[in-house]
Design an enzyme around this catalytic site. Structure first.
Site, PDB file in Angstrom:
ATOM      1  N   GLU A 148      34.677   5.428  -1.124  1.00  0.00           N
ATOM      2  CA  GLU A 148      33.508   4.848  -1.793  1.00  0.00           C
ATOM      3  C   GLU A 148      32.216   5.509  -1.303  1.00  0.00           C
ATOM      4  O   GLU A 148      31.305   5.789  -2.087  1.00  0.00           O
ATOM      5  CB  GLU A 148      33.470   3.332  -1.553  1.00  0.00           C
ATOM      6  CG  GLU A 148      34.576   2.594  -2.310  1.00  0.00           C
ATOM      7  CD  GLU A 148      34.769   1.163  -1.825  1.00  0.00           C
ATOM      8  OE1 GLU A 148      35.314   0.358  -2.596  1.00  0.00           O
ATOM      9  OE2 GLU A 148      34.385   0.840  -0.667  1.00  0.00           O
TER      10      GLU A 148
ATOM     11  N   GLY B 221      13.056  22.231   8.414  1.00  0.00           N
ATOM     12  CA  GLY B 221      12.270  21.940   9.609  1.00  0.00           C
ATOM     13  C   GLY B 221      12.189  20.481   9.971  1.00  0.00           C
ATOM     14  O   GLY B 221      12.667  19.602   9.260  1.00  0.00           O
TER      15      GLY B 221
ATOM     16  N   GLU C 255      40.001  39.325  -3.955  1.00  0.00           N
ATOM     17  CA  GLU C 255      40.019  39.651  -2.520  1.00  0.00           C
ATOM     18  C   GLU C 255      39.344  38.546  -1.712  1.00  0.00           C
ATOM     19  O   GLU C 255      39.800  38.174  -0.626  1.00  0.00           O
ATOM     20  CB  GLU C 255      39.309  40.989  -2.285  1.00  0.00           C
ATOM     21  CG  GLU C 255      40.110  42.193  -2.779  1.00  0.00           C
ATOM     22  CD  GLU C 255      39.303  43.482  -2.785  1.00  0.00           C
ATOM     23  OE1 GLU C 255      39.922  44.551  -2.632  1.00  0.00           O
ATOM     24  OE2 GLU C 255      38.067  43.430  -2.957  1.00  0.00           O
TER      25      GLU C 255
ATOM     26  N   ASP D 296       8.052  20.832  -8.009  1.00  0.00           N
ATOM     27  CA  ASP D 296       8.959  19.862  -7.370  1.00  0.00           C
ATOM     28  C   ASP D 296       8.295  18.491  -7.243  1.00  0.00           C
ATOM     29  O   ASP D 296       8.365  17.855  -6.191  1.00  0.00           O
ATOM     30  CB  ASP D 296       9.396  20.371  -5.992  1.00  0.00           C
ATOM     31  CG  ASP D 296      10.624  19.631  -5.458  1.00  0.00           C
ATOM     32  OD1 ASP D 296      11.398  19.098  -6.280  1.00  0.00           O
ATOM     33  OD2 ASP D 296      10.803  19.585  -4.225  1.00  0.00           O
TER      34      ASP D 296
END
EC number: 2.7.11.1
Length: 535
Positions: A493, A71, A384, A183
């Site tokens: 780089e 978002g 496949e 997190d």
């Protein structure tokens, strides 16, 4: 994207007129509907109990203030009171899997659940319309944690102790509420305002989850540098948040992450080894008490690791105001600035990439699946898939294909059914080649010389740097990235920088989960994930 658009004053009637022309997102409906192309009338419902379905009745959306994987965050004004907020608007087109949808739903539920706390960003309202989810929350305008530290002329252990106390208090309040953050990293902490006394706030609960005492989790999430070893072992609890806070503490004290490598496998193995370097500058000048806390927070065995409450009782935190007020040196400040700006340089490049990856349409996916499914079994195997992709002109490394196959083969039968193939198709567009890196490079290479020159680097990072340290930081980035030392950055780089340490493809949260899921299985098989001393 409905109300996500940058011009909040635009009318909604136009979007309603063109809406039927949009192609269906395969994840808006069940597998059968996706497979046969039906489900046109299906409306994806994300939030359990939104404030309403029309954000424009209560808020004006203004300029963009941030951008993430799902978002865009806008400055947002309450129409009645004139108060300013932040609004994270998440396009439903970007919620490609059930996991993505559940992440957003849970993020709002957790923000609703969290009590008011001076160091946790508060939720104001949530809205959901046909095109997007809008999360209105407290506005934090004081900048990122590392930027504030570097802006201060004098950086000391005492300052680091004050920051760590705040971060661990956030961990403690989360755990008391039965929430595991999952997190924790410096970018997820912002200052509320630009005042010196501004509170530091945790802003992102996108990967957070509710937990019960003793409950163990196995989903691999988080950011590689901050990931605890038990996450890689796929058996973890809230102790992982203390580990991540310990990584932040290590960075606060010396300016670099404790566990680093050129590849994601190298990062994972460094985390598993958990060897902490206290020899490099400035560690000889850091107090024994601070080093003791780092060791106890980065204890590889979660059973022996300190809890958030125990961290707050540690002498270094308790006596934070008495911690050494001697500067940790310009080296640490320069490293923190470089770490912060390098992240921003990567993010700027990823933002350019994201604009080219923004929405993978479902068109052609079903046709491709039927073409590969030569035996008409309703599923395809690795050979496949590989042959079909080659016919379509996509050359994918066998290792990458194997990783995606393992990660998306939900039922573990060694083949992909249609819904599993949709997930692969979405992610293959991100990892097929370096086309998107080229586009990002060209964005920086304004004069199209084939190199990013120092002036172009300066221009790209102009709004990220203050006058006092800008040249020092630009020189440091050039020193790091310009490996042949010709004073400019070539494409090779630039690509090397983007892929160093953590692969640029982990801009996708779902891809990160798949990649680390497969890496974890690989490390389990070769015995790397055993705790020290285990047999």
């Amino acid at each position: 994207m409905g109300n996500c658009c940058g011009n909040p004053g635009s009318g909604t009637s136009e979007s309603k007129q063109v809406k039927p022309k949009k192609k269906n997102n395969p994840f808006y409906s069940n597998e059968c509907a996706a497979a046969n192309g039906s489900g046109a009338g299906f409306k994806l419902s994300v939030l359990k109990d939104p404030t309403g379905d029309d954000i424009s009745l209560q808020y004006d959306l203004g300029r963009e203030v941030g951008r993430g994987e799902f978002g865009i965050t806008y400055l947002c004004t309450d129409i009645k009171t004139g108060e300013k907020y932040a609004c994270k608007s998440i396009s439903k087109k970007k919620l490609r899997t059930a996991v993505d949808i559940e992440d957003v739903r849970r993020e709002v539920e957790i923000m609703k659940h969290m009590p008011k706390h001076p160091n946790v960003v508060s939720l104001k309202d949530s809205f959901e319309d046909d095109d997007a989810v809008h999360i209105v929350m407290e506005l934090c305008e004081g900048g990122e944690l590392f930027d504030r530290i570097v802006a201060r002329g004098h950086y000391t252990e005492r300052a680091a102790a004050a920051v760590m106390k705040t971060i661990v208090e956030v961990v403690q309040i989360c755990h008391k509420q039965g929430v595991m953050h999952r997190d924790l990293k410096p970018e997820n902490f912002l200052f509320a305002n630009k005042k010196e006394t501004s509170p530091l706030k945790a802003i992102d609960f996108g990967l957070s989850v509710f937990f019960k005492p003793g409950e163990q989790f196995n989903e691999i999430v988080g950011s590689p540098y901050y990931m605890a070893p038990e996450v890689l072992r796929r058996n973890y609890g809230p102790e992982i948040d203390v580990w991540s806070a310990g990584v932040i503490l290590y960075i606060l004290l010396c300016g670099v992450p404790p566990f680093w490598a050129e590849t994601e496998q190298g990062v994972a193995q460094a985390i598993i080894r958990s060897v902490i370097d206290f020899k490099r500058d400035p560690w000889p000048r850091v107090s024994d008490s601070a080093k003791d806390l780092v060791r106890k927070m980065l204890e590889p065995d979660p059973k022996k690791r300190l809890s958030a409450a125990e961290v707050l009782e540690h002498s270094w935190i308790v006596n934070a105001k008495k911690a050494p007020n001697v500067s940790l040196g310009e080296t640490v400040k320069a490293r923190l600035k470089q770490f912060s700006v390098m992240n921003k340089l990567k993010k700027r490049a990823l933002r350019v990439i994201a604009e080219h990856l923004s929405v993978e349409e479902a068109a052609g996916i079903k046709e491709a699946f039927e073409m590969m499914d030569v035996n008409k079994r309703g599923k395809i195997n690795l050979e496949e898939l590989k042959y079909g992709l080659q016919r379509a002109g996509q050359q994918i490394a066998d290792a990458d294909l194997q990783i995606l196959m393992e990660a998306t083969d939900v039922d573990g039968d060694g083949t992909l059914n249609y819904s599993e193939f949709v997930a692969v198709s979405v992610h293959l567009k991100k990892m097929a080649n370096d086309e998107h890196l080229h586009k990002a490079f060209n964005f920086f290479d304004k004069n199209q010389s084939g190199y990013i020159e120092i002036e172009e680097l300066r221009e790209a990072l102009n709004d990220e740097l203050d006058d006092s340290s800008s040249e020092e930081v630009i020189a440091a980035i050039m020193q790091d990235v310009d490996t042949d030392k010709d004073g400019r950055i070539s494409y090779e780089e630039f690509a090397g920088m983007m892929k160093a340490g953590t692969d640029w493809r982990k801009a996708s949260r779902q891809y990160s989960r798949e990649r680390f899921n497969s890496l974890s299985l690989k490390l389990m098989r070769d015995g790397s994930l055993q705790l020290a001393g285990e047999t």
